[in-house]
Design a protein around this motif. Sequence first.
Motif, mmCIF file in Angstrom:
data_model
loop_
_atom_site.group_PDB
_atom_site.id
_atom_site.type_symbol
_atom_site.label_atom_id
_atom_site.label_comp_id
_atom_site.label_asym_id
_atom_site.label_seq_id
_atom_site.Cartn_x
_atom_site.Cartn_y
_atom_site.Cartn_z
ATOM 1 N N PHE A 52 0.869 -1.180 0.000
ATOM 2 C CA PHE A 52 0.000 0.000 0.000
ATOM 3 C C PHE A 52 0.902 1.226 0.000
ATOM 4 C CE2 PHE A 52 -2.860 -3.072 2.126
ATOM 5 C CZ PHE A 52 -3.940 -2.982 1.264
ATOM 6 N N ILE A 53 1.058 1.874 -1.141
ATOM 7 C CA ILE A 53 1.920 3.057 -1.142
ATOM 8 C C ILE A 53 1.110 4.292 -0.778
ATOM 9 C CG2 ILE A 53 3.776 2.382 -2.704
ATOM 10 C CD1 ILE A 53 2.075 3.862 -4.940
ATOM 11 N N GLU A 54 1.811 5.232 -0.194
ATOM 12 C CA GLU A 54 1.242 6.560 0.038
ATOM 13 C C GLU A 54 1.412 7.294 -1.293
ATOM 14 O OE1 GLU A 54 0.822 10.412 0.592
ATOM 15 O OE2 GLU A 54 2.907 9.791 0.381
ATOM 16 N N PHE A 55 0.356 7.929 -1.800
ATOM 17 C CA PHE A 55 0.424 8.508 -3.146
ATOM 18 C C PHE A 55 -0.322 9.848 -3.202
ATOM 19 C CE2 PHE A 55 0.019 7.587 -7.930
ATOM 20 C CZ PHE A 55 1.378 7.707 -8.152
ATOM 21 N N GLU A 56 -0.420 10.490 -2.030
ATOM 22 C CA GLU A 56 -1.151 11.777 -1.985
ATOM 23 C C GLU A 56 -0.538 12.759 -2.970
ATOM 24 O OE1 GLU A 56 -1.183 13.589 1.903
ATOM 25 O OE2 GLU A 56 -1.731 15.530 1.042
ATOM 26 N N LYS A 57 0.811 12.805 -2.955
ATOM 27 C CA LYS A 57 1.536 13.658 -3.902
ATOM 28 C C LYS A 57 2.289 12.725 -4.842
ATOM 29 C CE LYS A 57 1.787 17.606 -0.885
ATOM 30 N NZ LYS A 57 2.417 18.136 0.307
ATOM 31 N N PRO A 58 1.758 12.468 -6.018
ATOM 32 C CA PRO A 58 2.333 11.409 -6.862
ATOM 33 C C PRO A 58 3.707 11.727 -7.431
ATOM 34 C CG PRO A 58 0.530 12.524 -8.000
ATOM 35 C CD PRO A 58 0.534 13.034 -6.596
ATOM 36 N N PHE A 59 4.060 13.011 -7.476
ATOM 37 C CA PHE A 59 5.373 13.386 -8.022
ATOM 38 C C PHE A 59 6.265 13.868 -6.881
ATOM 39 C CE2 PHE A 59 2.244 14.143 -11.447
ATOM 40 C CZ PHE A 59 2.730 13.237 -12.383
ATOM 41 N N ASP A 60 7.534 13.498 -6.957
ATOM 42 C CA ASP A 60 8.463 13.815 -5.868
ATOM 43 C C ASP A 60 8.697 15.327 -5.789
ATOM 44 O OD1 ASP A 60 10.616 12.689 -3.938
ATOM 45 O OD2 ASP A 60 11.675 14.195 -5.145
ATOM 46 N N GLN A 61 8.467 15.876 -4.611
ATOM 47 C CA GLN A 61 8.521 17.342 -4.447
ATOM 48 C C GLN A 61 9.936 17.881 -4.613
ATOM 49 O OE1 GLN A 61 5.786 19.199 -4.296
ATOM 50 N NE2 GLN A 61 4.559 17.359 -4.299
ATOM 51 N N THR A 62 10.921 17.129 -4.124
ATOM 52 C CA THR A 62 12.307 17.619 -4.235
ATOM 53 C C THR A 62 12.738 17.655 -5.698
ATOM 54 O OG1 THR A 62 12.708 16.661 -2.084
ATOM 55 C CG2 THR A 62 14.645 17.262 -3.352
ATOM 56 N N LEU A 63 12.444 16.598 -6.441
ATOM 57 C CA LEU A 63 12.800 16.610 -7.867
ATOM 58 C C LEU A 63 12.064 17.738 -8.588
ATOM 59 C CD1 LEU A 63 12.927 12.837 -8.967
ATOM 60 C CD2 LEU A 63 14.830 14.389 -8.466
ATOM 61 N N ARG A 64 10.824 17.954 -8.216
ATOM 62 C CA ARG A 64 10.060 19.045 -8.842
ATOM 63 C C ARG A 64 10.733 20.391 -8.563
ATOM 64 N NH1 ARG A 64 5.478 20.324 -7.085
ATOM 65 N NH2 ARG A 64 4.863 21.297 -9.042
ATOM 66 N N GLN A 65 11.245 20.548 -7.346
ATOM 67 C CA GLN A 65 11.926 21.820 -7.015
ATOM 68 C C GLN A 65 13.204 21.984 -7.842
ATOM 69 O OE1 GLN A 65 12.303 21.511 -2.761
ATOM 70 N NE2 GLN A 65 10.115 21.934 -2.477
ATOM 71 N N HIS A 66 13.934 20.886 -8.036
ATOM 72 C CA HIS A 66 15.137 20.966 -8.878
ATOM 73 C C HIS A 66 14.758 21.363 -10.307
ATOM 74 C CE1 HIS A 66 18.198 19.687 -6.067
ATOM 75 N NE2 HIS A 66 17.471 18.656 -5.699
ATOM 76 N N LEU A 67 13.696 20.811 -10.799
ATOM 77 C CA LEU A 67 13.266 21.152 -12.164
ATOM 78 C C LEU A 67 12.892 22.636 -12.247
ATOM 79 C CD1 LEU A 67 11.141 17.962 -12.927
ATOM 80 C CD2 LEU A 67 13.128 18.728 -14.255
ATOM 81 N N GLN A 68 12.225 23.101 -11.211
ATOM 82 C CA GLN A 68 11.802 24.501 -11.182
ATOM 83 C C GLN A 68 13.021 25.425 -11.108
ATOM 84 O OE1 GLN A 68 8.897 25.591 -11.739
ATOM 85 N NE2 GLN A 68 9.329 27.745 -11.336
ATOM 86 N N LYS A 69 13.984 25.050 -10.264
ATOM 87 C CA LYS A 69 15.204 25.850 -10.129
ATOM 88 C C LYS A 69 15.964 25.889 -11.459
ATOM 89 C CE LYS A 69 19.522 25.544 -7.606
ATOM 90 N NZ LYS A 69 20.298 24.554 -6.859
ATOM 91 N N ALA A 70 16.056 24.728 -12.090
ATOM 92 C CA ALA A 70 16.751 24.641 -13.387
ATOM 93 C C ALA A 70 16.056 25.529 -14.414
ATOM 94 C CB ALA A 70 16.775 23.188 -13.853
#
Length: 248
Positions: free
Chosen positions: A126-144
């Motif tokens: 049973f995975i937790e999937f409230e936020k399906p995309f990793d927030q840290t990776l998303r922040q790196h993408l945003q910073k880039a």
Amino acid sequence: MQDVKLAIIGGSSLTSLEQLGQVESHTISTSYGKPSSDIQIGEFGGEPVAFLARHGSDYQTPPHLINYQANIAALKKMGVEKILAVNTVGGIHPSMPAGSIVIPDQLIDYTWGRASTYSDQGNVIFIEFEKPFDQTLRQHLQKAAQQLQLSPHNGAVYGCTQGPRLETAAEINRLERDGCDLVGMTAMPEAALARELGMAYASVCLVVNPAAGRSDRPICMSEVEKVASVGMLQVVQLLEAAVVSIAN
Ligand code: HPA
């Protein structure tokens, strides 16, 4: 095999990553079968990166027939911990016209009949999937993106349809009522399988067409290809800057 912690999964408009230069190519098999393509390891942004062509290196596998289990299991087997996925999508929200780059933060799964879990061999996950995309990776993408002065949409709801046919206008209206901003065919079950195996996963979406019924003309594949080939250049730059950001 070279130690590699970060992978890029390329979609329909990114079946190879030339920037990897001299690559090690690995044919991996898993208990779920073979991944869509051999996995290439090379240097990207000065870092070791693995590349997998989701639809195969000759773009031969349609979205509903992709062996998502084998793809993610193969990356796990190689030691990958983080995945940046590239997905081409149709734009539903008017603020996301063709050519837009979007870093989604949510998704709704409309696919059916896909092998969508590893919870099938006498174990229940049973995975937790409230936020399906990793927030840290998303922040790196945003910073880039900021470094490159790109202004991607940060946060959007990706509706994943079964494909390979495109949607009807009524289906897109329904997706919009559900809250979807984008429509694509490949983020699921990929994102969930990565979560099941404890891998961080984020998506960079390139809008290649207005979704069905959102333009006065039907979706035209040659226009889609044109938008995709121009937009993918920016997406690759964004990925490279994100790889550097993740490594530092
Ligand atoms: N619908 C679903 N998937 C897509 C689309 C679309 O309009 N465009 C690119 N991938």
